[in-house]
Design a protein around this motif. Structure first.
Motif, PDB file in Angstrom:
ATOM      1  N   GLY A   1      66.732  74.494  59.072  1.00  0.00           N
ATOM      2  CA  GLY A   1      67.014  75.233  60.292  1.00  0.00           C
ATOM      3  C   GLY A   1      68.484  75.448  60.578  1.00  0.00           C
ATOM      4  N   VAL A   2      69.359  74.935  59.713  1.00  0.00           N
ATOM      5  CA  VAL A   2      70.796  75.126  59.902  1.00  0.00           C
ATOM      6  C   VAL A   2      71.276  76.187  58.918  1.00  0.00           C
ATOM      7  CG1 VAL A   2      73.086  74.037  59.810  1.00  0.00           C
ATOM      8  CG2 VAL A   2      71.130  72.766  60.731  1.00  0.00           C
ATOM      9  N   MET A   3      72.014  77.160  59.441  1.00  0.00           N
ATOM     10  CA  MET A   3      72.615  78.200  58.599  1.00  0.00           C
ATOM     11  C   MET A   3      74.069  77.839  58.348  1.00  0.00           C
ATOM     12  SD  MET A   3      71.274  81.652  60.522  1.00  0.00           S
ATOM     13  CE  MET A   3      72.040  81.147  62.072  1.00  0.00           C
ATOM     14  N   TYR A   4      74.566  78.227  57.196  1.00  0.00           N
ATOM     15  CA  TYR A   4      75.958  77.949  56.828  1.00  0.00           C
ATOM     16  C   TYR A   4      76.658  79.276  56.588  1.00  0.00           C
ATOM     17  CZ  TYR A   4      73.979  73.374  56.526  1.00  0.00           C
ATOM     18  OH  TYR A   4      73.323  72.211  56.846  1.00  0.00           O
TER      19      TYR A   4
ATOM     20  N   GLU B   1      84.948  74.939  49.607  1.00  0.00           N
ATOM     21  CA  GLU B   1      85.082  75.791  50.790  1.00  0.00           C
ATOM     22  C   GLU B   1      84.452  75.135  52.007  1.00  0.00           C
ATOM     23  OE1 GLU B   1      84.235  80.388  52.211  1.00  0.00           O
ATOM     24  OE2 GLU B   1      83.495  79.709  50.273  1.00  0.00           O
ATOM     25  N   VAL B   2      85.100  75.299  53.150  1.00  0.00           N
ATOM     26  CA  VAL B   2      84.579  74.827  54.430  1.00  0.00           C
ATOM     27  C   VAL B   2      83.767  75.974  55.029  1.00  0.00           C
ATOM     28  CG1 VAL B   2      85.204  74.058  56.757  1.00  0.00           C
ATOM     29  CG2 VAL B   2      86.512  73.252  54.770  1.00  0.00           C
ATOM     30  N   VAL B   3      82.566  75.652  55.526  1.00  0.00           N
ATOM     31  CA  VAL B   3      81.690  76.657  56.129  1.00  0.00           C
ATOM     32  C   VAL B   3      81.299  76.223  57.538  1.00  0.00           C
ATOM     33  CG1 VAL B   3      80.809  77.552  53.934  1.00  0.00           C
ATOM     34  CG2 VAL B   3      79.645  75.625  55.036  1.00  0.00           C
ATOM     35  N   TYR B   4      80.748  77.141  58.287  1.00  0.00           N
ATOM     36  CA  TYR B   4      80.369  76.921  59.679  1.00  0.00           C
ATOM     37  C   TYR B   4      78.872  76.676  59.746  1.00  0.00           C
ATOM     38  CZ  TYR B   4      80.785  77.585  64.725  1.00  0.00           C
ATOM     39  OH  TYR B   4      80.802  77.407  66.087  1.00  0.00           O
ATOM     40  N   ALA B   5      78.483  75.569  60.353  1.00  0.00           N
ATOM     41  CA  ALA B   5      77.068  75.205  60.452  1.00  0.00           C
ATOM     42  C   ALA B   5      76.554  75.499  61.858  1.00  0.00           C
ATOM     43  CB  ALA B   5      76.886  73.728  60.129  1.00  0.00           C
ATOM     44  N   THR B   6      75.459  76.258  61.929  1.00  0.00           N
ATOM     45  CA  THR B   6      74.879  76.627  63.212  1.00  0.00           C
ATOM     46  C   THR B   6      73.370  76.748  63.093  1.00  0.00           C
ATOM     47  OG1 THR B   6      74.954  78.229  65.028  1.00  0.00           O
ATOM     48  CG2 THR B   6      75.171  79.116  62.790  1.00  0.00           C
ATOM     49  N   SER B   7      72.686  76.551  64.195  1.00  0.00           N
ATOM     50  CA  SER B   7      71.246  76.824  64.232  1.00  0.00           C
ATOM     51  C   SER B   7      70.952  77.976  65.194  1.00  0.00           C
ATOM     52  CB  SER B   7      70.465  75.570  64.660  1.00  0.00           C
ATOM     53  OG  SER B   7      70.812  75.200  65.982  1.00  0.00           O
ATOM     54  N   TYR B   8      72.007  78.579  65.752  1.00  0.00           N
ATOM     55  CA  TYR B   8      71.822  79.683  66.680  1.00  0.00           C
ATOM     56  C   TYR B   8      71.492  80.955  65.903  1.00  0.00           C
ATOM     57  CZ  TYR B   8      74.273  76.507  69.889  1.00  0.00           C
ATOM     58  OH  TYR B   8      74.652  75.430  70.638  1.00  0.00           O
ATOM     59  N   PRO B   9      70.319  81.534  66.119  1.00  0.00           N
ATOM     60  CA  PRO B   9      69.906  82.708  65.335  1.00  0.00           C
ATOM     61  C   PRO B   9      70.774  83.943  65.566  1.00  0.00           C
ATOM     62  CG  PRO B   9      68.307  82.236  67.073  1.00  0.00           C
ATOM     63  CD  PRO B   9      69.297  81.122  67.083  1.00  0.00           C
ATOM     64  N   TRP B  10      71.453  84.018  66.710  1.00  0.00           N
ATOM     65  CA  TRP B  10      72.290  85.176  67.010  1.00  0.00           C
ATOM     66  C   TRP B  10      73.643  85.107  66.315  1.00  0.00           C
ATOM     67  CZ3 TRP B  10      76.568  83.167  69.216  1.00  0.00           C
ATOM     68  CH2 TRP B  10      76.429  81.961  69.911  1.00  0.00           C
ATOM     69  N   ARG B  11      73.987  83.938  65.791  1.00  0.00           N
ATOM     70  CA  ARG B  11      75.301  83.781  65.143  1.00  0.00           C
ATOM     71  C   ARG B  11      75.239  84.394  63.749  1.00  0.00           C
ATOM     72  NH1 ARG B  11      80.129  82.427  67.110  1.00  0.00           N
ATOM     73  NH2 ARG B  11      79.513  80.406  67.936  1.00  0.00           N
TER      74      ARG B  11
ATOM     75  N   LYS C   1      80.447  75.366  71.247  1.00  0.00           N
ATOM     76  CA  LYS C   1      80.194  73.971  71.598  1.00  0.00           C
ATOM     77  C   LYS C   1      80.324  73.186  70.285  1.00  0.00           C
ATOM     78  CE  LYS C   1      76.125  74.336  73.450  1.00  0.00           C
ATOM     79  NZ  LYS C   1      74.880  74.062  74.162  1.00  0.00           N
ATOM     80  N   LEU C   2      81.537  72.721  70.033  1.00  0.00           N
ATOM     81  CA  LEU C   2      81.836  72.075  68.755  1.00  0.00           C
ATOM     82  C   LEU C   2      81.354  70.633  68.706  1.00  0.00           C
ATOM     83  CD1 LEU C   2      85.454  73.092  67.682  1.00  0.00           C
ATOM     84  CD2 LEU C   2      83.298  73.651  66.562  1.00  0.00           C
ATOM     85  N   ILE C   3      80.733  70.306  67.614  1.00  0.00           N
ATOM     86  CA  ILE C   3      80.359  68.931  67.294  1.00  0.00           C
ATOM     87  C   ILE C   3      81.182  68.571  66.068  1.00  0.00           C
ATOM     88  CG2 ILE C   3      78.512  67.399  66.552  1.00  0.00           C
ATOM     89  CD1 ILE C   3      76.556  69.462  67.859  1.00  0.00           C
ATOM     90  N   LEU C   4      82.075  67.617  66.200  1.00  0.00           N
ATOM     91  CA  LEU C   4      82.922  67.235  65.069  1.00  0.00           C
ATOM     92  C   LEU C   4      82.627  65.801  64.651  1.00  0.00           C
ATOM     93  CD1 LEU C   4      86.298  68.904  66.085  1.00  0.00           C
ATOM     94  CD2 LEU C   4      84.536  69.767  64.534  1.00  0.00           C
ATOM     95  N   TYR C   5      82.700  65.568  63.361  1.00  0.00           N
ATOM     96  CA  TYR C   5      82.446  64.233  62.806  1.00  0.00           C
ATOM     97  C   TYR C   5      83.763  63.616  62.348  1.00  0.00           C
ATOM     98  CZ  TYR C   5      82.428  67.088  58.598  1.00  0.00           C
ATOM     99  OH  TYR C   5      82.754  67.980  57.623  1.00  0.00           O
TER     100      TYR C   5
ATOM    101  N   ASP D   1      72.435  66.909  62.301  1.00  0.00           N
ATOM    102  CA  ASP D   1      71.186  66.718  63.044  1.00  0.00           C
ATOM    103  C   ASP D   1      71.316  67.280  64.460  1.00  0.00           C
ATOM    104  OD1 ASP D   1      69.937  65.533  60.869  1.00  0.00           O
ATOM    105  OD2 ASP D   1      70.279  63.480  61.578  1.00  0.00           O
ATOM    106  N   LEU D   2      72.480  67.076  65.090  1.00  0.00           N
ATOM    107  CA  LEU D   2      72.722  67.628  66.419  1.00  0.00           C
ATOM    108  C   LEU D   2      72.770  69.154  66.380  1.00  0.00           C
ATOM    109  CD1 LEU D   2      75.348  65.035  67.682  1.00  0.00           C
ATOM    110  CD2 LEU D   2      73.060  65.417  68.645  1.00  0.00           C
ATOM    111  N   VAL D   3      73.364  69.710  65.330  1.00  0.00           N
ATOM    112  CA  VAL D   3      73.388  71.169  65.156  1.00  0.00           C
ATOM    113  C   VAL D   3      71.956  71.680  65.011  1.00  0.00           C
ATOM    114  CG1 VAL D   3      74.045  73.038  63.584  1.00  0.00           C
ATOM    115  CG2 VAL D   3      75.722  71.283  64.216  1.00  0.00           C
ATOM    116  N   ALA D   4      71.144  71.013  64.191  1.00  0.00           N
ATOM    117  CA  ALA D   4      69.753  71.428  63.987  1.00  0.00           C
ATOM    118  C   ALA D   4      68.969  71.386  65.295  1.00  0.00           C
ATOM    119  CB  ALA D   4      69.089  70.537  62.935  1.00  0.00           C
ATOM    120  N   ALA D   5      69.331  70.444  66.185  1.00  0.00           N
ATOM    121  CA  ALA D   5      68.657  70.319  67.476  1.00  0.00           C
ATOM    122  C   ALA D   5      69.169  71.331  68.500  1.00  0.00           C
ATOM    123  CB  ALA D   5      68.835  68.902  68.012  1.00  0.00           C
ATOM    124  N   GLY D   6      70.197  72.107  68.145  1.00  0.00           N
ATOM    125  CA  GLY D   6      70.712  73.132  69.039  1.00  0.00           C
ATOM    126  C   GLY D   6      71.773  72.658  70.017  1.00  0.00           C
TER     127      GLY D   6
END
Length: 149
Positions: free
Chosen positions: A98-101, A8-18, A31-35, A74-79
């Motif tokens: 610090g990253v939620m999935y 399964e694909v999940v969404y990675a965020t460090s924003y607490p409101w998400r 603000k998408l960060i794609l690899y 790492d960029l997601v963890a940095a916000g």
């Protein structure tokens, strides 16, 4: 084609409101960060998300593209933004603290498969690599099912 793993694909965020599940509208507004920048929109997961967005009249525009998934995380963890990853990546040692999935509102899956031309004869080394891949993925599935309540 021999499917080996469906992940399964999940969404990675460090924003607490998400909170999840995350909609395609949320992803389009993020603000998408794609690899896997080298693959770009040829990447199967990106293509599926882009098609979902297009069906709703939306476009996915990354603010940052990088090559490696660990750099994106790492960029997601940095916000700096948010990304998508497989559950296997989210559960791995490269997942920073610090990253939620979060699940996607409309689930999306990646399939890892072994592909062989019907007329091809595999070398002994390739047969062994295929066997090791099957065994490793079977062990992964087994350990995941053992840890489920």
């Amino acid at each position: 084609m021999t499917p080996l793993l469906r992940d399964e694909v999940v969404y990675a965020t460090s924003y607490p409101w998400r909170t999840g599940p995350v909609s395609i509208e949320d992803i389009a507004a993020a603000k998408l960060i794609l690899y896997d920048a080298h693959a770009g929109w040829r990447d199967p997961t990106r293509r599926q998300l882009a098609e979902r967005a297009l069906l709703r009249g939306l476009a996915l525009e990354p603010v940052i593209e990088v090559e490696q998934v660990d750099t994106a995380l790492d960029l997601v963890a940095a916000g700096a933004g948010e990304t998508i990853v497989s559950k296997a990546v989210a559960a791995s040692t490269i997942a920073p603290p610090g990253v939620m999935y979060l699940p996607l509102e409309e689930p999306l899956y990646d399939t890892v498969a072994l592909i062989q031309k019907q007329s091809a004869i595999l070398s002994p080394a390739t047969k062994e690599l295929a066997r090791l891949a099957r065994e490793t993925l079977a062990d992964l599935r087994s350990s995941e099912s053992d840890s489920q309540p």
